[in-house]
Design an enzyme around this catalytic site. Structure first.
Site, PDB file in Angstrom:
ATOM      1  N   ALA A  65       0.865  -1.186   0.000  1.00  0.00           N
ATOM      2  CA  ALA A  65       0.000   0.000   0.000  1.00  0.00           C
ATOM      3  C   ALA A  65       0.900   1.234   0.000  1.00  0.00           C
ATOM      4  O   ALA A  65       2.051   1.170   0.454  1.00  0.00           O
ATOM      5  CB  ALA A  65      -0.885  -0.021   1.236  1.00  0.00           C
ATOM      6  N   GLY A 109       0.946  -5.093   0.976  1.00  0.00           N
ATOM      7  CA  GLY A 109      -0.267  -5.188   0.165  1.00  0.00           C
ATOM      8  C   GLY A 109      -0.017  -5.793  -1.211  1.00  0.00           C
ATOM      9  O   GLY A 109      -0.952  -6.283  -1.849  1.00  0.00           O
ATOM     10  N   GLU A 112      -0.176  -9.412  -0.555  1.00  0.00           N
ATOM     11  CA  GLU A 112      -1.592  -9.693  -0.248  1.00  0.00           C
ATOM     12  C   GLU A 112      -2.428  -9.713  -1.527  1.00  0.00           C
ATOM     13  O   GLU A 112      -3.334 -10.528  -1.679  1.00  0.00           O
ATOM     14  CB  GLU A 112      -2.119  -8.640   0.734  1.00  0.00           C
ATOM     15  CG  GLU A 112      -1.523  -8.824   2.129  1.00  0.00           C
ATOM     16  CD  GLU A 112      -1.825  -7.662   3.054  1.00  0.00           C
ATOM     17  OE1 GLU A 112      -1.579  -6.503   2.661  1.00  0.00           O
ATOM     18  OE2 GLU A 112      -2.311  -7.903   4.169  1.00  0.00           O
ATOM     19  N   GLU A 132       5.107  -4.820   7.045  1.00  0.00           N
ATOM     20  CA  GLU A 132       4.340  -3.766   7.734  1.00  0.00           C
ATOM     21  C   GLU A 132       4.852  -3.471   9.136  1.00  0.00           C
ATOM     22  O   GLU A 132       4.806  -2.336   9.602  1.00  0.00           O
ATOM     23  CB  GLU A 132       2.849  -4.147   7.799  1.00  0.00           C
ATOM     24  CG  GLU A 132       2.116  -4.100   6.464  1.00  0.00           C
ATOM     25  CD  GLU A 132       2.195  -5.393   5.671  1.00  0.00           C
ATOM     26  OE1 GLU A 132       3.040  -6.271   5.986  1.00  0.00           O
ATOM     27  OE2 GLU A 132       1.399  -5.540   4.718  1.00  0.00           O
TER      28      GLU A 132
HETATM   29  N1  CAA Z   1       4.563   3.320  -0.731  1.00  0.00           N
HETATM   30  C1  CAA Z   1       4.930   4.490  -1.285  1.00  0.00           C
HETATM   31  N2  CAA Z   1       6.068   4.635  -1.984  1.00  0.00           N
HETATM   32  C2  CAA Z   1       6.878   3.574  -2.087  1.00  0.00           C
HETATM   33  C3  CAA Z   1       6.562   2.329  -1.518  1.00  0.00           C
HETATM   34  C4  CAA Z   1       5.332   2.220  -0.816  1.00  0.00           C
HETATM   35  N3  CAA Z   1       4.915   1.063  -0.274  1.00  0.00           N
HETATM   36  N4  CAA Z   1       7.564   1.458  -1.777  1.00  0.00           N
HETATM   37  C5  CAA Z   1       8.478   2.156  -2.506  1.00  0.00           C
HETATM   38  N5  CAA Z   1       8.054   3.415  -2.691  1.00  0.00           N
HETATM   39  C6  CAA Z   1       8.735   4.501  -3.418  1.00  0.00           C
HETATM   40  C7  CAA Z   1       9.911   5.038  -2.620  1.00  0.00           C
HETATM   41  O1  CAA Z   1       9.459   5.996  -1.671  1.00  0.00           O
HETATM   42  C8  CAA Z   1      10.761   5.630  -3.724  1.00  0.00           C
HETATM   43  O2  CAA Z   1      10.194   6.864  -4.092  1.00  0.00           O
HETATM   44  P1  CAA Z   1      11.162   8.173  -4.268  1.00  0.00           P
HETATM   45  O3  CAA Z   1      12.048   7.793  -5.402  1.00  0.00           O
HETATM   46  O4  CAA Z   1      10.174   9.240  -4.591  1.00  0.00           O
HETATM   47  O5  CAA Z   1      11.870   8.322  -2.974  1.00  0.00           O
HETATM   48  C9  CAA Z   1      10.518   4.661  -4.894  1.00  0.00           C
HETATM   49  O6  CAA Z   1       9.316   3.974  -4.606  1.00  0.00           O
HETATM   50  C10 CAA Z   1      11.615   3.642  -5.053  1.00  0.00           C
HETATM   51  O7  CAA Z   1      11.779   2.987  -3.813  1.00  0.00           O
HETATM   52  P2  CAA Z   1      13.213   2.835  -3.080  1.00  0.00           P
HETATM   53  O8  CAA Z   1      14.118   3.959  -3.451  1.00  0.00           O
HETATM   54  O9  CAA Z   1      12.959   2.599  -1.639  1.00  0.00           O
HETATM   55  O10 CAA Z   1      13.724   1.515  -3.819  1.00  0.00           O
HETATM   56  P3  CAA Z   1      14.743   0.430  -3.253  1.00  0.00           P
HETATM   57  O11 CAA Z   1      15.021  -0.475  -4.406  1.00  0.00           O
HETATM   58  O12 CAA Z   1      15.874   1.038  -2.531  1.00  0.00           O
HETATM   59  O13 CAA Z   1      13.900  -0.392  -2.134  1.00  0.00           O
HETATM   60  C11 CAA Z   1      11.950  -1.552  -1.292  1.00  0.00           C
HETATM   61  C12 CAA Z   1      12.805  -1.140  -2.532  1.00  0.00           C
HETATM   62  C13 CAA Z   1      12.749  -2.514  -0.427  1.00  0.00           C
HETATM   63  C14 CAA Z   1      10.720  -2.260  -1.829  1.00  0.00           C
HETATM   64  C15 CAA Z   1      11.581  -0.285  -0.484  1.00  0.00           C
HETATM   65  O14 CAA Z   1      11.045   0.692  -1.378  1.00  0.00           O
HETATM   66  C16 CAA Z   1      10.558  -0.534   0.594  1.00  0.00           C
HETATM   67  O15 CAA Z   1      10.892  -1.045   1.650  1.00  0.00           O
HETATM   68  N6  CAA Z   1       9.270  -0.140   0.335  1.00  0.00           N
HETATM   69  C17 CAA Z   1       8.225  -0.222   1.330  1.00  0.00           C
HETATM   70  C18 CAA Z   1       7.713  -1.646   1.457  1.00  0.00           C
HETATM   71  C19 CAA Z   1       6.635  -1.714   2.524  1.00  0.00           C
HETATM   72  O16 CAA Z   1       6.851  -1.375   3.681  1.00  0.00           O
HETATM   73  N7  CAA Z   1       5.449  -2.177   2.127  1.00  0.00           N
HETATM   74  C20 CAA Z   1       4.299  -2.297   3.032  1.00  0.00           C
HETATM   75  C21 CAA Z   1       3.440  -1.086   2.901  1.00  0.00           C
HETATM   76  S1  CAA Z   1       2.125  -1.063   4.081  1.00  0.00           S
HETATM   77  C22 CAA Z   1       0.954  -2.124   3.473  1.00  0.00           C
HETATM   78  O17 CAA Z   1       1.088  -2.692   2.415  1.00  0.00           O
HETATM   79  C23 CAA Z   1      -0.276  -2.258   4.325  1.00  0.00           C
HETATM   80  C24 CAA Z   1      -1.215  -3.317   3.919  1.00  0.00           C
HETATM   81  O18 CAA Z   1      -1.070  -4.453   4.315  1.00  0.00           O
HETATM   82  C25 CAA Z   1      -2.394  -3.016   3.141  1.00  0.00           C
END
Ligand code: CAA
Length: 258
Positions: A65, A109, A112, A132
């Site tokens: 998400a 998500g 999921e 998460e």
């Molecule tokens: N939401 C919003 N933006 C996201 C995102 C997310 N879940 N995941 C990545 N992005 C964005 C980053 O902010 C970044 O944007 P900017 O260039 O504007 O800064 C862009 O995508 C590229 O990401 P990274 O620079 O972080 O890329 P990376 O290759 O270094 O890392 C990653 C990749 C490990 C996937 C890392 O992006 C990450 O940890 N993302 C978050 C993953 C996460 O926590 N997901 C769970 C979300 S909560 C959820 O899903 C709730 C639910 O159950 C419904």
């Protein structure tokens, strides 16, 4: 119809939905949830579409998400009907088969969403997880339930409580994905599976999905009763007559969906 956050293409009876926010690793925001909901609704009414494939553009499937959007939301805003959070339920209840084609990341998500599909094909190098806990929340798109059903309590607990990711190969051996394929071949392989499903008798496909899904919902005896009802129902379909006749006549069947 044109959507901002997803692409839709057709290859005969198979529709491909591509999550298309590569700048945010296809993170699911409310615009994407709305586009996905609307496109699924219109594809469900189109009888010429027999099977769906969901995949992601750019570096991966979906990183969860959208944290940027969620950071500013209250619990009431997240819980509102038709909001972001209901998309997983919509996909999970979809009547036609959906094949998920994963690469790069299937996190939070994103995993999921894949688990709401019926078959998961993952490219080598895909990382899967429920991270998460790292941002102070828990999975909210069904992850605590679907992951536990897929891999069992102990693997699910480890993934959900530590937020660590697993490889596509580990996911396959844990029963979380159907198959791992060489890098960059996930879509091609998912299309092959989807075309195979699309060539079968549509009513049998639909009821088979229903019957298998009910294995997760209730007791074994409820599930067996449900399976028997659906099995008997297919004996009044023309496709059953055609399928069996074609087998005995040693020719390919011609299914009409009746
Ligand atoms: N939401 C919003 N933006 C996201 C995102 C997310 N879940 N995941 C990545 N992005 C964005 C980053 O902010 C970044 O944007 P900017 O260039 O504007 O800064 C862009 O995508 C590229 O990401 P990274 O620079 O972080 O890329 P990376 O290759 O270094 O890392 C990653 C990749 C490990 C996937 C890392 O992006 C990450 O940890 N993302 C978050 C993953 C996460 O926590 N997901 C769970 C979300 S909560 C959820 O899903 C709730 C639910 O159950 C419904």
């Amino acid at each position: 119809m044109e959507y901002q956050t997803i692409g839709i293409s057709r290859e005969g009876p198979v529709a491909v939905l591509t999550l298309n926010r590569p700048e945010a690793l296809n993170a699911m925001n409310s615009a994407m949830a709305r586009d996905l909901r609307q496109s699924l609704e219109s594809l469900s009414k189109d009888d010429s579409v027999r099977c769906l494939v969901i995949t992601g553009s750019g570096k991966g499937f979906c990183a969860g998400a959208d944290i940027r959007e969620m950071a500013g939301l209250s619990s009431t805003e997240v819980a509102r009907a038709g909001s972001l959070l209901s998309i997983w339920e919509t996909v999970g209840k979809y009547p036609k088969p959906i094949v998920a084609a994963l690469s790069g990341f299937a996190l939070g998500g994103g995993l999921e969403l894949a688990m709401c599909c019926d078959i998961i094909i993952a490219a080598q190098g895909t990382k899967l997880g429920q991270p998460e806990i790292n941002i102070g929340i828990i999975p909210g798109g069904g992850g605590t339930q679907r992951l536990t059903r897929a891999v069992g309590r102990y693997k699910a607990m480890e993934m959900i409580l530590t937020g660590s990711t697993i490889t596509a190969e580990e996911a396959a051996s844990a029963g979380l994905v159907s198959r791992v394929v060489p890098a960059a071949q996930h879509l091609q392989e998912a299309m092959k599976v989807a075309q195979t499903i699309a060539s079968k008798a549509p009513m049998a496909v639909r009821l088979a999905k229903q019957a298998v899904s009910s294995a997760e919902d209730g007791t074994l005896s409820d599930g067996l009763r449900h399976e028997k009802q659906l099995f008997l129902l297919l004996f009044s379909s023309k496709d059953k007559d055609e399928g069996m006749k074609a087998f005995l006549e040693k020719r390919p069947p011609v299914f009409t969906g009746e």
